[in-house]
Design a protein around this motif. Structure first.
Motif, PDB file in Angstrom:
ATOM      1  N   GLN A 189       8.232   2.706   5.437  1.00  0.00           N
ATOM      2  CA  GLN A 189       7.422   3.069   4.278  1.00  0.00           C
ATOM      3  C   GLN A 189       7.482   2.038   3.157  1.00  0.00           C
ATOM      4  OE1 GLN A 189       5.369   5.786   4.291  1.00  0.00           O
ATOM      5  NE2 GLN A 189       6.029   5.885   6.442  1.00  0.00           N
ATOM      6  N   ILE A 190       8.064   0.883   3.467  1.00  0.00           N
ATOM      7  CA  ILE A 190       8.180  -0.150   2.431  1.00  0.00           C
ATOM      8  C   ILE A 190       6.861  -0.883   2.217  1.00  0.00           C
ATOM      9  CG2 ILE A 190       9.296  -2.347   1.846  1.00  0.00           C
ATOM     10  CD1 ILE A 190      11.830  -1.314   3.149  1.00  0.00           C
ATOM     11  N   SER A 191       6.151  -1.152   3.280  1.00  0.00           N
ATOM     12  CA  SER A 191       4.924  -1.919   3.166  1.00  0.00           C
ATOM     13  C   SER A 191       3.992  -1.604   4.331  1.00  0.00           C
ATOM     14  CB  SER A 191       5.240  -3.422   3.146  1.00  0.00           C
ATOM     15  OG  SER A 191       4.063  -4.204   3.185  1.00  0.00           O
ATOM     16  N   ARG A 192       2.723  -1.886   4.097  1.00  0.00           N
ATOM     17  CA  ARG A 192       1.762  -1.735   5.192  1.00  0.00           C
ATOM     18  C   ARG A 192       1.985  -2.824   6.244  1.00  0.00           C
ATOM     19  NH1 ARG A 192      -4.237  -0.988   3.142  1.00  0.00           N
ATOM     20  NH2 ARG A 192      -3.758  -2.946   2.072  1.00  0.00           N
ATOM     21  N   ASP A 193       2.582  -3.931   5.792  1.00  0.00           N
ATOM     22  CA  ASP A 193       2.961  -4.970   6.747  1.00  0.00           C
ATOM     23  C   ASP A 193       4.262  -4.569   7.420  1.00  0.00           C
ATOM     24  OD1 ASP A 193       0.782  -6.498   5.942  1.00  0.00           O
ATOM     25  OD2 ASP A 193       1.946  -7.390   4.290  1.00  0.00           O
ATOM     26  N   HIS A 194       4.498  -5.100   8.625  1.00  0.00           N
ATOM     27  CA  HIS A 194       5.714  -4.756   9.347  1.00  0.00           C
ATOM     28  C   HIS A 194       6.944  -5.366   8.653  1.00  0.00           C
ATOM     29  CE1 HIS A 194       8.429  -3.839  12.607  1.00  0.00           C
ATOM     30  NE2 HIS A 194       8.820  -5.124  12.615  1.00  0.00           N
ATOM     31  N   VAL A 195       7.983  -4.524   8.453  1.00  0.00           N
ATOM     32  CA  VAL A 195       9.252  -4.971   7.852  1.00  0.00           C
ATOM     33  C   VAL A 195      10.366  -4.649   8.833  1.00  0.00           C
ATOM     34  CG1 VAL A 195      10.876  -4.680   5.958  1.00  0.00           C
ATOM     35  CG2 VAL A 195       8.405  -4.609   5.503  1.00  0.00           C
ATOM     36  N   ASP A 196      11.103  -5.679   9.266  1.00  0.00           N
ATOM     37  CA  ASP A 196      12.196  -5.467  10.228  1.00  0.00           C
ATOM     38  C   ASP A 196      13.354  -4.707   9.583  1.00  0.00           C
ATOM     39  OD1 ASP A 196      11.075  -6.592  12.516  1.00  0.00           O
ATOM     40  OD2 ASP A 196      11.618  -8.623  11.864  1.00  0.00           O
ATOM     41  N   LYS A 197      13.769  -5.172   8.415  1.00  0.00           N
ATOM     42  CA  LYS A 197      14.875  -4.511   7.706  1.00  0.00           C
ATOM     43  C   LYS A 197      14.616  -4.574   6.207  1.00  0.00           C
ATOM     44  CE  LYS A 197      17.923  -8.605   8.039  1.00  0.00           C
ATOM     45  NZ  LYS A 197      17.054  -9.465   8.847  1.00  0.00           N
ATOM     46  N   PRO A 198      15.116  -3.591   5.447  1.00  0.00           N
ATOM     47  CA  PRO A 198      14.817  -3.509   4.016  1.00  0.00           C
ATOM     48  C   PRO A 198      15.117  -4.778   3.237  1.00  0.00           C
ATOM     49  CG  PRO A 198      15.883  -1.503   4.756  1.00  0.00           C
ATOM     50  CD  PRO A 198      15.946  -2.463   5.914  1.00  0.00           C
ATOM     51  N   SER A 199      16.184  -5.465   3.606  1.00  0.00           N
ATOM     52  CA  SER A 199      16.573  -6.657   2.846  1.00  0.00           C
ATOM     53  C   SER A 199      15.571  -7.794   2.985  1.00  0.00           C
ATOM     54  CB  SER A 199      17.963  -7.138   3.292  1.00  0.00           C
ATOM     55  OG  SER A 199      17.978  -7.413   4.683  1.00  0.00           O
ATOM     56  N   MET A 227       6.351   3.406  -0.440  1.00  0.00           N
ATOM     57  CA  MET A 227       5.593   2.388  -1.160  1.00  0.00           C
ATOM     58  C   MET A 227       4.270   2.132  -0.445  1.00  0.00           C
ATOM     59  SD  MET A 227       8.674  -0.301  -2.075  1.00  0.00           S
ATOM     60  CE  MET A 227       7.590  -1.455  -2.940  1.00  0.00           C
ATOM     61  N   LYS A 228       4.296   2.315   0.872  1.00  0.00           N
ATOM     62  CA  LYS A 228       3.095   2.082   1.665  1.00  0.00           C
ATOM     63  C   LYS A 228       1.999   3.068   1.285  1.00  0.00           C
ATOM     64  CE  LYS A 228       3.096   3.048   6.118  1.00  0.00           C
ATOM     65  NZ  LYS A 228       3.349   2.892   7.576  1.00  0.00           N
ATOM     66  N   ALA A 229       2.384   4.344   1.079  1.00  0.00           N
ATOM     67  CA  ALA A 229       1.390   5.350   0.709  1.00  0.00           C
ATOM     68  C   ALA A 229       0.758   5.021  -0.633  1.00  0.00           C
ATOM     69  CB  ALA A 229       2.042   6.725   0.657  1.00  0.00           C
ATOM     70  N   ASN A 251      -1.682   2.213  -0.059  1.00  0.00           N
ATOM     71  CA  ASN A 251      -2.901   2.736   0.557  1.00  0.00           C
ATOM     72  C   ASN A 251      -3.786   3.416  -0.475  1.00  0.00           C
ATOM     73  OD1 ASN A 251      -2.147   1.830   3.080  1.00  0.00           O
ATOM     74  ND2 ASN A 251      -1.210   3.782   3.710  1.00  0.00           N
ATOM     75  N   GLN A 252      -3.111   4.186  -1.352  1.00  0.00           N
ATOM     76  CA  GLN A 252      -3.855   4.917  -2.378  1.00  0.00           C
ATOM     77  C   GLN A 252      -4.546   3.967  -3.347  1.00  0.00           C
ATOM     78  OE1 GLN A 252      -1.741   8.215  -4.263  1.00  0.00           O
ATOM     79  NE2 GLN A 252      -2.598   7.604  -6.253  1.00  0.00           N
ATOM     80  N   MET A 253      -3.823   2.884  -3.708  1.00  0.00           N
ATOM     81  CA  MET A 253      -4.374   1.941  -4.669  1.00  0.00           C
ATOM     82  C   MET A 253      -5.489   1.102  -4.065  1.00  0.00           C
ATOM     83  SD  MET A 253      -0.851   0.655  -6.472  1.00  0.00           S
ATOM     84  CE  MET A 253      -1.703  -0.521  -7.509  1.00  0.00           C
TER      85      MET A 253
END
Length: 374
Positions: free
Chosen positions: A308-318, A345-347, A350-352
């Motif tokens: 849910q961090i980004s619409r792009d793929h994120v392997d790990k939060p850091s 954050m992704k939602a 998307n909303q914005m």
């Protein structure tokens, strides 16, 4: 019968004295280093400065006046110069020893000023009589440095009295133990779970702080220091700090304390502030492989899953976030019973960005034009 000479009659009219005797005389002279007394004897009595006071810098002329009467103890009938050696200090010490003996027999509490700090303890003086208080009997806790007692007035009792062997021992520890026991009894009679009490930080460790409540210590565990997260108690509390704490539990002589006052519980109004759909701001507090924990306020953390961090793929939060970073996100789930909040954050992204993805085939162009005309 032969007549006595004037010298013989004068000598017989004068009193006789012995070593160790107490005599009373009138001061006839005060010098820088001695006091001269008329003691009604064929020779004057002399009190050297070091037999009058322990203070080498003292001014005898300002301490003793010609004409005043004074008692002293005979040290030598003939000091080698035809005069009587006297001591004011030794007489005072004798009186002091009698005072100490009475206190010893009656277990009386004495008060005296610390005259000297020694390697093994303290030396105090009671009416010129010395009392030694061993380091182990100075306090009920270990004292690394006794110099703080220099010049202080302290209370003690005499536990050993043997002036002939110069063993007059004082004990301050037992008084402190007895007083603390009484204070502890009074404290436990007064306090109850749920009470707010004032205390002084006595010691700070990695796991918490010990608070002196006046009779007993309470433990303020690291987990009870705040509704938020405390990483290091030593950065929050220091010895001597005054704190107001809540009594969480009493178990025998153990007191558990807390700073988590119920009225300050951040979860009390969390359901309204962090309802699903709300936009919130927070700080990245810590990260794991599966997501980041966001501190919304002290005591309220929310999970931002890696997906849910980004619409792009994120392997790990850091890869996308850093500790301390301020972020904006949308609440996607609130569970007040388990105190769990989920963010995305992704939602929010998307909303914005949703308006940019509108299908203009579905848009009423006439209505938009009419709106512009207005």
């Amino acid at each position: 019968m032969s007549e006595l000479s004037f010298e013989q009659m004068l000598e017989e009219s004068l009193k006789t004295i012995r070593t160790g005797e107490i005599v009373t005389g009138k001061v006839i002279d005060v010098k820088d280093d001695e006091i001269v007394l008329n003691i009604g004897y064929k020779s004057d009595g002399i009190i050297p400065k070091n037999e009058y006071t322990n203070d080498n810098s003292a001014d005898l002329k300002s301490m003793v006046q010609v004409g005043e009467e004074m008692e002293a103890k005979v040290v030598k009938v003939n000091d080698g110069e035809g005069q009587v050696a006297l001591s004011y200090k030794r007489l005072a010490a004798d009186k002091g020893n009698k005072r100490l003996e009475e206190a010893f027999n009656n277990q009386e509490v004495l008060t005296a000023r610390v005259a000297q700090v020694l390697d093994g303890g303290l030396s105090v003086v009671v009416e010129e009589a010395r009392v030694f208080i061993p380091a182990s009997l100075v306090s009920d806790t270990y004292e690394r440095d006794l110099n703080k007692y220099a010049g202080q007035e302290i209370e003690f009792v005499i536990t050993e009295f043997n002036p002939k062997r110069r063993r007059v021992i004082g004990d301050r520890k037992q008084l402190m133990v007895a007083r603390k026991a009484e204070m502890q009894r009074a404290l436990f009679e007064r306090i109850h779970v749920g009470d707010t009490v004032e205390g002084t930080v006595k010691n700070v460790t990695d796991f918490g702080a010990f608070i002196d409540l006046g009779g007993a210590d309470g433990l303020l565990h690291i987990s009870e220091m705040s509704w938020g997260r405390v990483e290091n108690p030593k950065k929050v509390f220091h010895t001597g700090d005054q704190v107001s704490t809540l009594i969480k539990d009493i178990n025998g002589e153990k007191i558990a304390l807390s700073l988590k006052f119920p009225e300050q519980n951040p979860w009390t109004h969390a359901a309204e502030k962090y309802a699903a759909g709300n936009i919130v701001y927070g700080r990245v507090a810590r990260m794991t492989d599966f997501g980041a924990f966001i501190e919304l306020e002290p005591g309220v953390d929310a999970l931002l899953h890696v997906s849910q961090i980004s619409r792009d793929h994120v392997d790990k939060p850091s890869d996308a976030l850093r500790i301390g970073q301020e972020i904006e996100a949308k609440v996607v789930d609130f569970n007040g019973e388990d105190r769990k909040i989920s963010l995305s954050m992704k939602a929010l992204q998307n909303q914005m960005e949703a308006p940019a993805d509108l299908d203009f085939a579905d848009v009423d162009i006439d209505a938009m034009a009419a709106g512009d005309a207005e």
